[in-house]
Write an enzyme that holds these catalytic residues in place. Structure first.
Site, PDB file in Angstrom:
ATOM      1  N   GLY A 109       0.864  -1.133  -0.257  1.00 14.68           N
ATOM      2  CA  GLY A 109       0.200  -0.180   0.254  1.00 14.68           C
ATOM      3  C   GLY A 109       1.055   1.299  -0.269  1.00 14.68           C
ATOM      4  N   THR A 110       0.264   2.231  -0.282  1.00 17.74           N
ATOM      5  CA  THR A 110       1.300   3.528  -0.495  1.00 17.74           C
ATOM      6  C   THR A 110       0.472   5.046  -1.187  1.00 17.74           C
ATOM      7  OG1 THR A 110       2.779   1.923  -2.126  1.00 17.74           O
ATOM      8  CG2 THR A 110       3.115   4.604  -2.737  1.00 17.74           C
ATOM      9  N   VAL A 111       0.822   5.570  -1.225  1.00 22.06           N
ATOM     10  CA  VAL A 111      -0.130   6.787  -0.935  1.00 22.06           C
ATOM     11  C   VAL A 111       0.215   7.964  -2.585  1.00 22.06           C
ATOM     12  CG1 VAL A 111      -0.939   6.978   0.880  1.00 22.06           C
ATOM     13  CG2 VAL A 111       0.962   8.634   0.611  1.00 22.06           C
TER      14      VAL A 111
END
Length: 534
Positions: free
Chosen positions: A353-355
């Site tokens: 998961g990443t932004v």
């Protein structure tokens, strides 16, 4: 009124957003607003990027945090700069100390590496910002201290993580701080709940007031070391004290007259460039089964080479620039069978998961910025009383001595997070990115081809149904993917699976700047995404 915020029976019908003073695009509405407030205060696109990144650690802790890594491509005065703020493995870790494992652990202290994001914020502001770090972090501190409302996707991902962590970690003391920080009575926030993170606010304030020194040299570093020693971890204060970000030159390939820029290894940006280099040998005019088959095969070849070669650039056995030469594209284009899917590697990429965020200001400065704790909340390790959730990037290290990405002390691992930037005829057009582990280069290629080859506007290019290579000949398709095309891919030998949700396919943002200075922004429905502009 009773409704399910995650129920989306109809395709989105959104349009591109335009502005001329400034723009922030990211997967969190409060975080986008934080960046916009800094632009309106007199900050530039770099200040806005740092403000948004800091706010995202508060407003989207499911994918990033104060223990995250970061990368950025900065367009400043029409010149591109690259920032590598990924961390190193601890000095104290080694293959021998991992000898009881078949592969690197995913959770706990073993995969924790030096967090680079906070240092990256400080260096960006020092080199390019108009405001101070203290000013840029003020909106994030306010959110952490006074609260914000949880959006639908945030609540969904938070509850999903909490359920998984309950099964994995409940009763294991080293993970108690995670439950204390991110749950209340063992429950995650629900849609519309007010989220307050007081410890996070306190830590952000210390970072702001000391220009990050408290994190890497002072009180926070002491707390990280003490907890690591207590719980049998490898990270020490010296690892933090010695950490420096790296300024790098972005690398590019020219794809159908557009220059596509990514960062060099240890990130996987060159995997996207390698695929585009191969696809450069073909002509595409519409999204049919033959074009998608070719895209998938090129991506698989690029991944096979990337997974085999990418690691800390100081230890790469191959010169990554060889992958970007025209000869590489020509040779590998010939390997693609137009009628049959092929297997090029047996390796299986992990999930994460990443932004991602993009910013632009009225003076033409733009930032493509990505930040990640890697697998959702990362390692599951939270430093008591600080709100710091540490990433688990070391999970990508190999324990095989023969592999390029083998674990060793003070080494950067293969990194999934990649910011992108697009130019044409020497002029910067704008930042783009698609977050989501090994989906990222695949998302970059699909987004760019949707715009360049299939002539979709940025919003439609993001919203178009995606495919994802997962391993060997296995291809995951979004539920909305055209059924006739899916059947045709199946006949070509692709092992097709239809996903039950859209979350595995990344979440992207894009800002393009027209010649007259007008900004065109797009964000997608796979996230709580928002564009803040004026």
């Amino acid at each position: 009124m009773n409704f399910d915020p995650m129920y989306q029976p109809y395709a989105g019908n959104r349009f591109c957003i335009t502005a001329n003073h400034g723009m922030v695009a990211t997967g969190s509405a409060p975080a986008a607003a934080a960046g916009l407030s800094i632009l309106q205060k007199g900050g530039n696109a770099i200040d806005a990027a740092v403000a948004t990144a800091a706010a995202l650690t508060v407003c989207e802790p499911t994918a990033n945090g104060l223990g995250a890594d970061a990368f950025a491509i900065i367009c400043y005065n029409n010149q591109l700069y690259g920032l590598n703020a990924s961390g190193y493995s601890p000095y104290d870790i080694s293959l021998d100390k991992m000898s009881s494992y078949q592969q690197m652990p995913v959770h706990g202290w073993a995969p924790v590496m030096v967090p680079g994001a906070v240092k990256g914020w400080g260096e960006l502001v020092k080199r390019f910002g108009k405001l101070t770090l203290k000013e840029d972090l003020a909106p994030a501190i306010d959110y952490a201290e006074n609260g914000y409302a949880a959006g639908p996707m945030l609540a969904y991902m938070w509850n999903k993580a909490a359920s998984r962590f309950q099964q994995l970690f409940k009763g294991r003391h080293e993970f108690d701080p995670w439950f204390d920080t991110f749950t209340k009575n063992s429950k995650a926030p629900q849609f519309g709940d007010l989220v307050i993170l007081k410890d996070h606010a306190k830590t952000l304030r210390m970072i702001a007031e000391t220009n990050t020194d408290a994190f890497y040299h002072g009180e926070i570093a002491d707390k990280i070391e003490a907890q690591s020693i207590r719980d049998g971890g490898y990270l020490r204060k010296k690892d933090l004290e010695d950490y420096q970000v790296t300024w790098v030159d972005p690398v590019s390939v020219n794809y159908h007259v557009y220059d596509v820029f990514e960062l060099p290894p240890n990130g996987q940006g060159i995997t996207a460039l390698m695929a585009l280099n191969i696809l450069n040998q073909f002509h595409f005019d519409h999204r049919d089964v033959n074009s998608i088959h070719t895209m998938i095969e090129a991506m698989k070849i690029a991944f096979a080479d990337g997974l085999d070669a990418i690691t800390d650039p100081q230890e790469m056995k191959q010169d990554y620039r060889e992958f970007l030469k025209e000869d590489y594209g020509i040779h590998n284009a010939k390997r693609i069978d137009p009628d049959h899917a092929s297997i090029y590697t047996k390796q299986t990429p992990a999930k994460s998961g990443t932004v991602y965020l993009a910013t632009a200001d009225k003076d033409g400065n733009m930032v493509s910025f990505i930040q990640s704790n890697y697998m959702g909340f990362g390692s599951g390790i939270v430093i008591e009383g600080t709100g710091i959730a540490l990433q688990n990037r070391g999970a990508d290290f190999s324990l095989n001595k023969k592999d390029a990405n083998v674990l060793s002390p003070h080494k950067r691992s293969y990194h999934t997070i990649i910011p992108g930037f697009l130019c044409k005829d020497g002029k910067p057009l704008g930042p783009f990115g698609v977050m989501g582990g090994y989906m990222q280069p695949q998302g970059h290629v699909q987004l760019l081809m949707n715009m360049i080859d299939f002539h979709l506007n940025p919003q439609m290019a993001l919203d178009a149904p995606r495919w994802q290579w997962t391993r060997e000949n296995k291809i995951l398709l979004e539920p909305e993917f055209d059924n006739a095309t899916a059947q045709a891919l199946l006949r070509k030998g692709h092992d097709i699976q239809i996903a039950t949700e859209r979350t595995p396919f990344g979440r992207g943002q894009c800002i393009l700047r027209k010649g007259n200075g007008v900004l065109i922004g797009a964000t997608e429905s796979r996230t709580d995404g928002n564009i803040a502009c004026w």
